[in-house]
Scaffold this motif. Sequence first.
Motif, PDB file in Angstrom:
ATOM      1  N   ASN A 212      -2.481 -10.053   3.954  1.00  0.00           N
ATOM      2  CA  ASN A 212      -3.173  -8.815   4.278  1.00  0.00           C
ATOM      3  C   ASN A 212      -2.277  -7.631   3.907  1.00  0.00           C
ATOM      4  N   VAL A 213      -2.666  -6.429   4.288  1.00  0.00           N
ATOM      5  CA  VAL A 213      -1.875  -5.252   3.931  1.00  0.00           C
ATOM      6  C   VAL A 213      -0.480  -5.330   4.535  1.00  0.00           C
ATOM      7  N   SER A 214      -0.401  -5.750   5.794  1.00  0.00           N
ATOM      8  CA  SER A 214       0.912  -5.837   6.451  1.00  0.00           C
ATOM      9  C   SER A 214       1.827  -6.815   5.735  1.00  0.00           C
ATOM     10  N   GLU A 215       1.277  -7.953   5.318  1.00  0.00           N
ATOM     11  CA  GLU A 215       2.106  -8.938   4.631  1.00  0.00           C
ATOM     12  C   GLU A 215       2.511  -8.438   3.253  1.00  0.00           C
ATOM     13  N   PHE A 216       1.645  -7.693   2.593  1.00  0.00           N
ATOM     14  CA  PHE A 216       2.005  -7.130   1.292  1.00  0.00           C
ATOM     15  C   PHE A 216       3.156  -6.133   1.462  1.00  0.00           C
ATOM     16  N   ILE A 217       3.112  -5.368   2.537  1.00  0.00           N
ATOM     17  CA  ILE A 217       4.226  -4.453   2.818  1.00  0.00           C
ATOM     18  C   ILE A 217       5.508  -5.245   3.041  1.00  0.00           C
ATOM     19  N   ASN A 218       5.396  -6.384   3.721  1.00  0.00           N
ATOM     20  CA  ASN A 218       6.566  -7.254   3.905  1.00  0.00           C
ATOM     21  C   ASN A 218       7.113  -7.731   2.564  1.00  0.00           C
ATOM     22  N   GLU A 219       6.203  -8.016   1.632  1.00  0.00           N
ATOM     23  CA  GLU A 219       6.648  -8.432   0.291  1.00  0.00           C
ATOM     24  C   GLU A 219       7.445  -7.310  -0.373  1.00  0.00           C
ATOM     25  N   ALA A 220       6.963  -6.083  -0.229  1.00  0.00           N
ATOM     26  CA  ALA A 220       7.680  -4.948  -0.796  1.00  0.00           C
ATOM     27  C   ALA A 220       9.040  -4.774  -0.134  1.00  0.00           C
ATOM     28  N   GLU A 221       9.091  -4.967   1.172  1.00  0.00           N
ATOM     29  CA  GLU A 221      10.378  -4.888   1.882  1.00  0.00           C
ATOM     30  C   GLU A 221      11.334  -5.973   1.390  1.00  0.00           C
ATOM     31  N   GLY A 222      10.778  -7.148   1.096  1.00  0.00           N
ATOM     32  CA  GLY A 222      11.604  -8.226   0.567  1.00  0.00           C
ATOM     33  C   GLY A 222      12.214  -7.860  -0.774  1.00  0.00           C
ATOM     34  N   VAL A 223      11.442  -7.181  -1.620  1.00  0.00           N
ATOM     35  CA  VAL A 223      11.966  -6.732  -2.908  1.00  0.00           C
ATOM     36  C   VAL A 223      13.107  -5.741  -2.696  1.00  0.00           C
ATOM     37  N   VAL A 224      12.910  -4.799  -1.788  1.00  0.00           N
ATOM     38  CA  VAL A 224      13.957  -3.816  -1.497  1.00  0.00           C
ATOM     39  C   VAL A 224      15.217  -4.517  -0.990  1.00  0.00           C
ATOM     40  N   ASP A 225      15.039  -5.505  -0.120  1.00  0.00           N
ATOM     41  CA  ASP A 225      16.193  -6.243   0.417  1.00  0.00           C
ATOM     42  C   ASP A 225      16.935  -6.981  -0.696  1.00  0.00           C
ATOM     43  N   ARG A 226      16.188  -7.614  -1.584  1.00  0.00           N
ATOM     44  CA  ARG A 226      16.840  -8.363  -2.672  1.00  0.00           C
ATOM     45  C   ARG A 226      17.540  -7.430  -3.650  1.00  0.00           C
ATOM     46  N   LEU A 227      17.074  -6.193  -3.732  1.00  0.00           N
ATOM     47  CA  LEU A 227      17.699  -5.198  -4.602  1.00  0.00           C
ATOM     48  C   LEU A 227      18.663  -4.310  -3.818  1.00  0.00           C
ATOM     49  N   GLY A 228      19.221  -4.856  -2.751  1.00  0.00           N
ATOM     50  CA  GLY A 228      20.046  -4.078  -1.838  1.00  0.00           C
ATOM     51  C   GLY A 228      21.144  -3.275  -2.488  1.00  0.00           C
ATOM     52  N   ASP A 229      21.775  -3.819  -3.521  1.00  0.00           N
ATOM     53  CA  ASP A 229      22.881  -3.121  -4.179  1.00  0.00           C
ATOM     54  C   ASP A 229      22.412  -2.037  -5.147  1.00  0.00           C
ATOM     55  N   HIS A 230      21.110  -1.929  -5.351  1.00  0.00           N
ATOM     56  CA  HIS A 230      20.585  -0.991  -6.345  1.00  0.00           C
ATOM     57  C   HIS A 230      20.095   0.322  -5.744  1.00  0.00           C
TER      58      HIS A 230
END
Length: 523
Positions: A212-230
Amino acid sequence: MSTTSQLGSSPLLFDPPTESDSAAEVQRIVGRYDLLEGVSDSVVVSVGCDLNTYKALLDTIDPKSGGTATTLFSSATSSGSDFKTLSIHALPTSPLSRHNTRLRTASITSTLSPKAPKGTKKVNLTFIAESVSDASAIAAAAAKSFPVFKHTKKSSEEDKGSDAKPKVTHNVRFATSSGLLECKNIYKNAKKTADAVALAARIVDTPPNMMNVSEFINEAEGVVDRLGDHGVKMEVIRGEELKEKGYGGLWNVGKAADDKPALVVLTKKWDQEGEKVSLVGKGIVYDTGGLSLKISGGMVGMKSDCGGAAGLLAAFEAVVSCGTEEPLRELQLVLCLAENSIGPSAFRNDDIITFLSGRTCEINNTDAEGRLVLADGVAHATMTEDKPDLVVDMATLTGAQMVATGKRFAAIVTNSAEAEARAVEAGIRSGDLVHPLPYAPEFFNEEFTSKVADSKNSVKDRMNAQTSCAGQFIGNNVDKTFYDEGGQWLHVDMAGPSTMDGGRGSGFGVGLIMALLKAKGFA
């Protein structure tokens, strides 16, 4: 949500070749017939197979049409004779049309399969490429053959460590006619590309009760976390705040759902001169059609209506992670997330809504909702002091796209001949093919004429370049000064290629954007 439904990485392994590769029970060699015919003897020897066996097997395949041939061969080991499987997957060498890619990525995807003989623990996939620069595009095509979403009783048992069979590992190696490629960066970029394709496809494959929308936002947060050094920044505007801030398209489309709509913005800035690019994705996590309800089975499969946002989210991660050959000063991602649901608060036909751009729209089809959310998305991207040089919106927008350009080619509409040529070239280089449609606002805007608002949202004549019209509706909400200052807007309608046969997500768009922005591995 189960562990398996959250998987994002491709099951393919990308590591430089080692001597232990020859121990794999299954060896698969993939390439155009002419490349397979001229491959270095050292490549064949590296899989543990003798040259005569390889050449005899290749001779059983038609050079023009290609095909697959398989045999057992004896591999000498310290413990004696060990029989292994050799499969040659020859891509066709029949004449290539000018709109197709020389990589024949569609053939790679359709040829490969994650299935292996019973008892297999390791498979080597050796791709014979024409050029070193082809590796990442090949990786993207291969990843499409290995979908990662699974939510079955058996998969849950595997997660719990039951006695289920161990998973097969597939190790990818690349070679050219001169021999195996050993550069670590080639495999590093290929892995990031394959993982991004897997992520985009997995989001599309995940059912709406999980994505759902909330889970899609979680996916975006996951991308940000994986790109933490960027140093990627994330902003979320959600629910009533959308209404208050003027995002009338996104708010009205998603307001009837329990899980409220959101505009999610990811931003990466570099301290350098270069292009600023904004990516705007349609993320309709499920489309009922709203009060213009989809009937007669037309609603089935509408979990894929977030394919544009999924592809751009994954592409954003891959581009930032890999870096680009030509400098960017900023890369922005705008995700327009909503569920087009029904209920007492659903927006209606005959409603008039106001977009962030200030334009008003008389609703005459609640099932033409993608253009409404993207209208706010492109306005958000362009109503800024530091305007982007290029705005790319991507969406599963119209069924008419498949009539216009088919299931292999996304349709593009753009105000710029330069952007059009750039996109077509990027499609051919990546395998995510696109084809241009007419850009003619003076012809198509009249399709949306309203007597009480700036426009309606659905065309009056479906026989008049419907896909171009839908794209133009979005383009009309781009800030006027963006065009005045020479900004380039590119609309990508990928309703057809967003899924493959069987309805699985394809991860389309990842390779296209990586090639468009000349990410490392695609330059």
